[in-house]
Motif scaffolding. Structure first.
Motif, PDB file in Angstrom:
ATOM      1  N   THR A 106     -23.525  28.943  -3.983  1.00  0.00           N
ATOM      2  CA  THR A 106     -24.154  28.504  -2.738  1.00  0.00           C
ATOM      3  C   THR A 106     -25.356  27.619  -3.025  1.00  0.00           C
ATOM      4  O   THR A 106     -25.545  26.566  -2.397  1.00  0.00           O
ATOM      5  CB  THR A 106     -24.591  29.720  -1.909  1.00  0.00           C
ATOM      6  OG1 THR A 106     -23.453  30.530  -1.595  1.00  0.00           O
ATOM      7  CG2 THR A 106     -25.269  29.290  -0.611  1.00  0.00           C
ATOM      8  N   LEU A 107     -26.154  28.051  -3.966  1.00  0.00           N
ATOM      9  CA  LEU A 107     -27.348  27.289  -4.349  1.00  0.00           C
ATOM     10  C   LEU A 107     -26.958  25.907  -4.860  1.00  0.00           C
ATOM     11  O   LEU A 107     -27.603  24.902  -4.514  1.00  0.00           O
ATOM     12  CB  LEU A 107     -28.113  28.061  -5.423  1.00  0.00           C
ATOM     13  CG  LEU A 107     -29.435  27.487  -5.907  1.00  0.00           C
ATOM     14  CD1 LEU A 107     -30.452  27.423  -4.782  1.00  0.00           C
ATOM     15  CD2 LEU A 107     -29.986  28.339  -7.052  1.00  0.00           C
ATOM     16  N   ALA A 155     -35.196  29.126  -4.989  1.00  0.00           N
ATOM     17  CA  ALA A 155     -34.448  29.351  -3.746  1.00  0.00           C
ATOM     18  C   ALA A 155     -33.346  30.381  -3.945  1.00  0.00           C
ATOM     19  O   ALA A 155     -32.975  31.109  -3.014  1.00  0.00           O
ATOM     20  CB  ALA A 155     -33.857  28.033  -3.244  1.00  0.00           C
ATOM     21  N   GLY A 156     -32.822  30.467  -5.163  1.00  0.00           N
ATOM     22  CA  GLY A 156     -31.777  31.450  -5.452  1.00  0.00           C
ATOM     23  C   GLY A 156     -32.264  32.878  -5.328  1.00  0.00           C
ATOM     24  O   GLY A 156     -31.497  33.786  -4.960  1.00  0.00           O
ATOM     25  N   ILE A 168     -33.521  28.311   5.367  1.00  0.00           N
ATOM     26  CA  ILE A 168     -33.713  27.271   4.350  1.00  0.00           C
ATOM     27  C   ILE A 168     -33.750  25.888   4.999  1.00  0.00           C
ATOM     28  O   ILE A 168     -34.656  25.073   4.734  1.00  0.00           O
ATOM     29  CB  ILE A 168     -32.598  27.345   3.293  1.00  0.00           C
ATOM     30  CG1 ILE A 168     -32.800  28.570   2.397  1.00  0.00           C
ATOM     31  CG2 ILE A 168     -32.560  26.074   2.442  1.00  0.00           C
ATOM     32  CD1 ILE A 168     -31.685  28.812   1.411  1.00  0.00           C
ATOM     33  N   MET A 169     -32.780  25.619   5.858  1.00  0.00           N
ATOM     34  CA  MET A 169     -32.713  24.304   6.504  1.00  0.00           C
ATOM     35  C   MET A 169     -33.908  24.068   7.424  1.00  0.00           C
ATOM     36  O   MET A 169     -34.468  22.967   7.461  1.00  0.00           O
ATOM     37  CB  MET A 169     -31.409  24.190   7.303  1.00  0.00           C
ATOM     38  CG  MET A 169     -30.164  24.133   6.448  1.00  0.00           C
ATOM     39  SD  MET A 169     -30.163  22.671   5.363  1.00  0.00           S
ATOM     40  CE  MET A 169     -28.641  22.948   4.473  1.00  0.00           C
ATOM     41  N   MET A 185     -44.339  20.946   2.554  1.00  0.00           N
ATOM     42  CA  MET A 185     -43.251  20.065   2.133  1.00  0.00           C
ATOM     43  C   MET A 185     -41.955  20.873   2.036  1.00  0.00           C
ATOM     44  O   MET A 185     -41.991  22.101   1.922  1.00  0.00           O
ATOM     45  CB  MET A 185     -43.571  19.473   0.757  1.00  0.00           C
ATOM     46  CG  MET A 185     -44.738  18.516   0.737  1.00  0.00           C
ATOM     47  SD  MET A 185     -45.222  18.117  -0.966  1.00  0.00           S
ATOM     48  CE  MET A 185     -43.716  17.381  -1.584  1.00  0.00           C
ATOM     49  N   PRO A 186     -40.808  20.192   2.061  1.00  0.00           N
ATOM     50  CA  PRO A 186     -39.542  20.902   1.835  1.00  0.00           C
ATOM     51  C   PRO A 186     -39.556  21.650   0.505  1.00  0.00           C
ATOM     52  O   PRO A 186     -40.271  21.270  -0.421  1.00  0.00           O
ATOM     53  CB  PRO A 186     -38.510  19.769   1.827  1.00  0.00           C
ATOM     54  CG  PRO A 186     -39.117  18.707   2.687  1.00  0.00           C
ATOM     55  CD  PRO A 186     -40.594  18.779   2.405  1.00  0.00           C
ATOM     56  N   VAL A 187     -38.782  22.704   0.425  1.00  0.00           N
ATOM     57  CA  VAL A 187     -38.588  23.643  -0.683  1.00  0.00           C
ATOM     58  C   VAL A 187     -39.816  24.516  -0.951  1.00  0.00           C
ATOM     59  O   VAL A 187     -39.839  25.270  -1.915  1.00  0.00           O
ATOM     60  CB  VAL A 187     -38.113  22.992  -2.014  1.00  0.00           C
ATOM     61  CG1 VAL A 187     -36.863  22.178  -1.810  1.00  0.00           C
ATOM     62  CG2 VAL A 187     -39.189  22.181  -2.684  1.00  0.00           C
ATOM     63  N   HIS A 188     -40.834  24.444  -0.099  1.00  0.00           N
ATOM     64  CA  HIS A 188     -42.001  25.319  -0.239  1.00  0.00           C
ATOM     65  C   HIS A 188     -41.805  26.529   0.677  1.00  0.00           C
ATOM     66  O   HIS A 188     -42.490  26.710   1.683  1.00  0.00           O
ATOM     67  CB  HIS A 188     -43.281  24.568   0.100  1.00  0.00           C
ATOM     68  CG  HIS A 188     -43.663  23.559  -0.931  1.00  0.00           C
ATOM     69  ND1 HIS A 188     -42.821  22.546  -1.335  1.00  0.00           N
ATOM     70  CD2 HIS A 188     -44.794  23.416  -1.669  1.00  0.00           C
ATOM     71  CE1 HIS A 188     -43.410  21.814  -2.265  1.00  0.00           C
ATOM     72  NE2 HIS A 188     -44.600  22.316  -2.492  1.00  0.00           N
TER      73      HIS A 188
END
Length: 444
Positions: A106-107, A155-156, A168-169, A185-188
């Protein structure tokens, strides 16, 4: 030092370790020290009495130490998914192993979709986990109540703990349902319910914070630990050294997990340090340390379980150095072809892919096959794209989220800034289009 019997005579008579109690002064204060004498192969090694290095011993040989034996790298599986030593087999259930594999897949698919989304200008930034997905095994080795301080490639861990694709989105799009209220920011990512502290952009700030949080856990009496993730580049920051030192001296229940993927943004590890990786530093601080094959999910799982036990049951901090390879670019702001040959990347992708290794292990147990692979990849891709589509359509958070929660009670300067922004929006509405924001600024 005075003794009724000479140390050498005692050692030769007993043929074993003996102790001598001695006294010395430091800043006018009297201290007691036990100086152990080792008798081995006709050589007497007298332990030093000085408190700064009590594990040392005296020698009449002058020798500058440049290095020691390389620290070994623990692994469970070879590249074909075969367990090398049956005593190290994780002995997990089918459902448990399949879940880890599905989270890794998935990741991987999530990374491909969001990386392309950034390239299309739909999100501002992204960082992939490609090549390092085996760290999901560390999430499986923890308790759900253990606190996590991540960097930006974890994220995993969140997926394993139950962070949804929608969450996540929403974070990557900074929309009105983003748990971070559009401030990052994204991924934070961050999740209070999943005990995952919100990620910060500045390198290494989370490492001393993890030591402090672990000390608080110890004081509270809770039987949990803190897991702190970071890259080898972050280990070049001063925060890393301060964090390890306080964790060691205060016996904090914290596990430091270093993802040494070979490159800190664009700097190869060979240009970052001369010592034996990051693991050697843990030993220098008196911390239980282990190096692990970062592409072997079961090696990471086994190591994390044992590290957690040391941290929780004995209040001993642990440093895990996970040796892996970053196949993707550092981020969407990076072009890794500028500092490493593409052939090298392709070789790692072909020879030592964490996903391929775990899949082969599953197939060796008859727990996975080509049909299951195709079925899962097709279904999860649809789920990811569905979450992607929903998040993209949502409005941005209310403009008031700029000011909310900064302080428990709004301070005079926060109130003044909010009023100033309101006046500017009213005066120059064309310069501040708020139609895509929740409430369109009407709640200012």
């Amino acid at each position: 030092m005075n003794s009724n019997i000479s140390l050498k005579a005692a050692a030769s008579l007993l043929n074993l370790r003996v102790n001598q109690t001695s006294f010395f002064l430091i800043n006018g204060r009297r201290f007691i020290s036990t100086s152990r004498i080792l008798y081995q192969k006709d050589k007497i090694k007298e332990r030093v009495p000085f408190p700064g290095a009590t594990e040392s011993y005296f020698t009449d040989k002058m020798q500058f130490i440049h290095n020691v034996e390389p620290i070994p790298t623990y692994r469970v599986m070879d590249r074909h998914g075969r367990v090398i030593d049956s005593s190290q087999d994780p002995q997990v259930t089918e459902s448990f192993a399949v879940k880890i594999y599905k989270d890794m897949v998935t990741l991987n698919i999530l990374d491909l979709i969001l990386y392309d989304a950034q390239r299309q200008g739909r999100i501002s930034f992204y960082m992939t986990n490609y090549g390092e997905e085996a760290y999901v095994g560390s999430a499986a080795g923890l308790d759900s109540e253990d606190m996590i301080f991540g960097q930006y490639r974890e994220a995993g861990v969140l997926l394993y703990r139950g962070f949804t694709l929608d969450e996540i989105m929403n974070q990557c799009y900074s929309n009105e349902k983003d748990l971070g209220k559009g401030r990052q920011m994204p991924v934070h990512y961050g999740s209070k319910k999943l005990n995952f502290q919100t990620i910060s952009s500045p390198l290494a700030t989370q490492i001393p914070q993890a030591s402090g949080a672990a000390y608080a856990l110890k004081r509270s009496g809770k039987k949990n630990c803190v897991m702190c993730y970071f890259g080898e580049g972050a280990a070049s920051e001063g925060d890393f050294h301060a964090a390890l030192n306080i964790a060691a001296t205060m016996r904090c229940p914290v596990v430091f997990f270093c993802r040494n993927n070979g490159f800190a943004i664009s700097t190869p590890s060979l240009e970052q340090y001369k010592g034996d990786g990051i693991a050697s530093r843990g030993i220098g601080y008196g911390i239980d340390t282990i190096r692990v094959d970062g592409n072997d999910v079961w090696a990471i799982y086994n190591v994390t379980k044992e590290a957690r036990k040391l941290a929780v049951e004995e209040h001993r901090p642990v440093l895990i150095e996970s040796l892996t390879y970053r196949i993707g670019h550092h981020s969407t702001s990076d072009d890794s072809s500028a500092y490493r040959p593409s052939k090298e990347v392709e070789e790692w992708k072909r020879l030592d892919n964490p996903l391929v290794r775990l899949r082969k292990w599953l197939e060796n147990h008859n727990w996975w096959n080509e049909n299951l692979e195709l079925e899962f990849r097709t279904s999860i891709r649809k789920e990811i794209l569905n979450a992607f589509s929903k998040a993209e359509k949502l409005n941005k958070p209310s403009i008031t989220e700029l000011f909310n929660d900064v302080y428990d009670r709004p301070t005079p300067n926060i109130i003044a800034q909010r009023q100033k922004l309101k006046r500017l929006i009213e005066k120059y509405p064309n310069n501040y289009p708020l139609k895509n924001f929740k409430n369109e600024g009407k709640d200012l």
